[in-house]
Design an enzyme around this catalytic site. Structure first.
Site, PDB file in Angstrom:
ATOM      1  N   CYS A  97       0.860  -1.188   0.000  1.00 38.09           N
ATOM      2  CA  CYS A  97       0.000   0.000   0.000  1.00 38.09           C
ATOM      3  C   CYS A  97       0.898   1.240   0.000  1.00 38.09           C
ATOM      4  O   CYS A  97       0.619   2.246  -0.657  1.00 38.09           O
ATOM      5  CB  CYS A  97      -0.886   0.045   1.241  1.00 38.09           C
ATOM      6  N   HIS A 100       1.174   5.242  -1.388  1.00 36.73           N
ATOM      7  CA  HIS A 100       0.491   6.090  -0.396  1.00 36.73           C
ATOM      8  C   HIS A 100       1.335   6.432   0.820  1.00 36.73           C
ATOM      9  O   HIS A 100       0.802   6.547   1.928  1.00 36.73           O
ATOM     10  CB  HIS A 100      -0.815   5.433   0.030  1.00 36.73           C
ATOM     11  N   ARG A 120     -12.851  -0.282  -1.957  1.00 35.31           N
ATOM     12  CA  ARG A 120     -11.609   0.488  -2.160  1.00 35.31           C
ATOM     13  C   ARG A 120     -10.382  -0.363  -1.827  1.00 35.31           C
ATOM     14  O   ARG A 120      -9.405  -0.391  -2.575  1.00 35.31           O
ATOM     15  CB  ARG A 120     -11.673   1.754  -1.295  1.00 35.31           C
ATOM     16  N   CYS A 129      -7.641  -1.745  -4.547  1.00 33.86           N
ATOM     17  CA  CYS A 129      -6.224  -1.417  -4.363  1.00 33.86           C
ATOM     18  C   CYS A 129      -5.393  -2.694  -4.416  1.00 33.86           C
ATOM     19  O   CYS A 129      -4.343  -2.730  -5.041  1.00 33.86           O
ATOM     20  CB  CYS A 129      -5.996  -0.695  -3.035  1.00 33.86           C
TER      21      CYS A 129
END
Lengths: 156, 277, 213, 104
Positions: free
Chosen positions: B186, B190, B234, B238
């Site tokens: 992730c 991010h 979401r 992802c």
């Protein structure tokens, strides 16, 4: 031709006249259901045909007709536009997306105090000019704007 | 217009040898800024008129309708603030629920309520949890209803129970876990400020400001899909883009990640449901 | 050769800076929690399409980069020096010794973000994902900024044999030059074929490519 | 049956600002189904009319280039709070829906 069909249907009203057209094979029943909808203009595959279907001729570029839209759309599935005409007595505004498979997107008729101004969201298959045509007292006024459609996200 | 200006600037700029270079960098910068500005304009124009409202309306109806084998509504569902309290409840999730002895996010909690109150089996909803035009998702609509009732409410997922704290700590580690054929975590997208994929800003979800922007505006209506999408969606998508296998709907892994994000966003007002590309 | 190593020296610090900054968060290593996180993931993920659960298992490089917040020490069995050397040694160089393909095919690949997800079919063509993270040809306004801009990549570096080889290697396995970079290992994991990598090298280096105009 | 619209109507001076959210797939007929690979049949709103009280104020014809779950915004001069706004759409399959609200 399509414009005249629409007028014809409006004039003929319900009943016998329509049945006669159906019987004569001029119209299919489904077309009668959507009689008000300008099939010829909406199904036209090029902007010229769409304009012809709308009965547009001799449209003049005008600063009185405006289109508000972003220069670049983050996604072509939804492109927000606001169109407006300041030409007095504007009765109708139409939106044509030149490079869409069927370019005519919408046509709005205003009456009884409705301002000639509308916000709507459009699909765009690719970067294209958006053409706005206003009709006032039988004359046509136009403007256009290019909106770039971008590829977004991870693309997978 | 802009081109003319640049051309004019180039004409007057001296010495000529430097002009080409200077012009190049100015052009790049202008082009970039203009692109970003227009994308922001695009987003502004979309902001008023969020079709998420349509899902919210359907969700409210579903919430209040007696359904399922037990013919009951969800009006007695406890989302953490007491049975039937919807207002502000989402802003304090995920949280620990004693009846199931675990931390749950909103969607897992909704499933629990649908099982206990209405007598449904969770699998009926988790088999295809994400809706499409011909297969509308009740869970998405219910989620739209509940999150909208937290609009403007300060996010404050409780971090008191040991299981809440543990979910946060595990979620943080999962966030940084690199694997798969692309070596992604992730964090790959991010964990830095000011980055984007294509033209889409990537919030730095490891910071409060980033989590406020990212976590705090989801769930959202996605214009590219024409659907309202939840946090479970979401996280799922992802992971798809991360080239991972699929995480279970409502699994502990997803709850842990959401707990980490919610805690990082805590203190900011919830600004969803959003409208996104 | 000298140019290539110079390139690496100038590029490395830049790339490293990007990779390390925000990551060095206060993770506070706790092996018990890390074990729990991995166990949880192994329990919660399932196969879907071509994306099988074994993708959760880390290779030595992924494990090291995760463990050390993308900033592993030089020394040691999971250190930077050993792992980078292994990655470099594993690069399969083109048998014909040529690195430059067709930049037009490269541009198409650069645009595509497809490949290796559970919604991609086995054997379907994978994209290069380049524009997702990099600026390349200036005509494409929609580009990402996770990686540096590659506009004028060849124009500023020159289209020499050394640069060609370095560029091929970097796309094949970026980790051989910068262990914990965000960039995927396109050749190493078979995401792109030898020919596709050559096409991307051409996109970056061919004087006719829009990247260098 | 089609899901309800969301209509918001508020006064700004002597002008009513009306915004309509419509639940509709707006299928173009050119999109392929991801699973079957077959074209999804066209399904789109063709007309949308608005009346204020008993007078038609907006008569719209629309095509497949209008977005899914469409949003329309327009203004009517001379309206006043309490006036009834009625919106009706019809699509190419003959489906129709009417919703109304009063101006706030």
């Amino acid at each position: 031709m399509d414009q005249s069909r629409r007028v014809l249907l409006k004039g003929a009203g319900a009943g016998g006249a329509l049945a006669a057209f159906i019987a004569a094979g001029v119209l299919k029943p489904t077309q009668v259901l959507a009689a008000e909808w300008n099939k010829g203009a909406f199904e036209s595959k090029d902007p010229e045909g769409a304009m012809k279907g709308l009965g547009v001729s001799g449209a003049a570029d005008s600063k009185e007709v405006t289109i508000k839209a972003p220069d670049i759309a983050e996604n072509g599935a939804v492109v927000p536009v606001e169109v407006e005409s300041k030409v007095p007595n504007t009765q109708q505004i139409s939106i044509v997306i030149e490079k869409n498979p069927t370019p005519l997107a919408a046509s709005f008729d205003f009456s009884n105090g409705a301002q000639p101004s509308v916000a709507v969201r459009l699909k765009m298959g690719q970067t294209s000019n958006i053409k706005v045509i206003a009709k006032a007292d039988g004359k046509f006024y136009t403007t256009s704007k290019e909106v770039k459609v971008t590829i977004g996200g991870c693309g997978g | 217009m802009k081109f003319k200006l640049q051309a004019a600037a180039a004409l007057f700029a001296l010495p000529l040898a430097l002009t080409a270079l200077a012009q190049q960098s100015i052009t790049d910068k202008d082009a970039k800024d203009a692109t970003i500005q227009e994308i922001e304009r695009y987003r502004e124009m979309l902001a008023d008129g969020n079709p998420a409202e349509l899902y919210e309306a359907r969700g409210e109806e579903l919430w209040k309708t007696k359904r399922g084998p037990k013919n009951a509504s969800l009006e007695k569902c406890d989302l953490g603030l007491g049975a039937g309290v919807v207002k502000g409840a989402y802003a304090q999730m995920p949280r620990y629920f004693a009846d199931v002895d675990k931390v749950q996010d909103l969607e897992s909690r909704l499933l629990t309520c649908m099982e206990t109150l209405q007598g449904y089996k969770a699998e009926e909803f988790t088999k295809q949890p994400f809706g499409s035009e011909d297969n509308k998702s009740d869970l998405e609509a219910l989620t739209a209803y509940v999150v909208t009732q937290s609009k403007g409410v300060t996010m404050n997922a409780p971090m008191k129970h040991p299981k809440e704290k543990e979910a946060y700590e595990i979620g943080k580690r999962i966030f940084f876990y690199r694997a798969g054929p692309y070596d992604f975590a992730c964090a790959t997208c991010h964990a830095e400020n000011g980055r984007r994929i294509r033209l889409q800003d990537l919030p730095n979800l490891t910071t409060h400001n980033g989590a406020k922007l990212g976590y705090g505006t989801w769930p959202a209506y996605r214009v590219s899909q024409g659907e309202f999408r939840t946090m479970q969606w979401r996280m799922n998508d992802c992971y798809r883009q991360q080239r991972f296998p699929e995480p279970g709907f409502g699994s502990d892994t997803v709850t842990a990640l959401l707990t980490y994000l919610a805690a990082t966003a805590a203190g900011a007002p919830y600004q969803g449901p959003g409208i996104k590309r | 050769m000298r140019t290539a190593s110079m390139m690496i020296k100038t590029l490395l610090p830049l790339a490293l800076m990007g990779a390390v900054t925000a990551y060095a968060a206060d993770q506070g290593h706790d092996p018990a929690l890390e074990r729990k996180a991995i166990e949880m993931m192994k329990r919660d993920f399932h196969d879907r399409g071509i994306a099988k659960v074994d993708r959760i298992n880390q290779d030595a490089l992924q494990a090291s980069c995760t463990k050390y917040d993308n900033n592993p020490p030089h020394e040691g069995p999971d250190g930077l020096d050993k792992l980078e050397k292994e990655q470099l040694a594993a690069i399969k160089w083109p048998a014909d010794g040529k690195f430059l393909g067709d930049w037009k095919a490269g541009e198409k690949l650069a645009q595509s973000g497809r490949g290796m997800t559970w919604s991609d079919k086995a054997g379907s063509d994978n994209g290069g994902n380049c524009y997702n993270c990099h600026q390349l040809a200036p005509k494409e306004l929609s580009f990402g900024t996770i990686g540096p801009s590659l506009y004028h990549y060849g124009k500023t570096r020159g289209n020499t044999a050394e640069i060609q080889k370095y560029t091929y290697g970097k796309i094949f396995n970026a980790k051989a030059y910068n262990l914990c970079t965000n960039m995927p290992r396109f050749g190493h994991f078979g995401i792109l074929t030898e020919q596709q990598i050559k096409d991307l090298v051409a996109l970056l280096l061919d004087p006719e490519s829009p990247v260098n105009k | 049956m089609a899901d309800p619209m969301k209509i918001r109507a508020t006064m700004q001076g002597d002008t009513a600002e009306i915004r309509v959210l419509v639940n509709h797939p707006m299928e173009t007929g050119q999109r392929k189904d991801a699973k079957t690979g077959e074209l999804v049949p066209a399904h789109f709103i063709q007309t949308l009319t608005a009346t204020l009280g008993d007078k038609t104020v907006l008569d719209s014809q629309i095509g497949t280039s209008v977005s899914r779950n469409p949003v329309f915004g327009f203004k009517v001069k001379g309206a006043k709070a309490g006036d009834k706004v009625t919106i009706t759409w019809k699509d190419n399959k003959g489906d129709t829906r009417t919703d109304e609200t009063t101006i706030a």
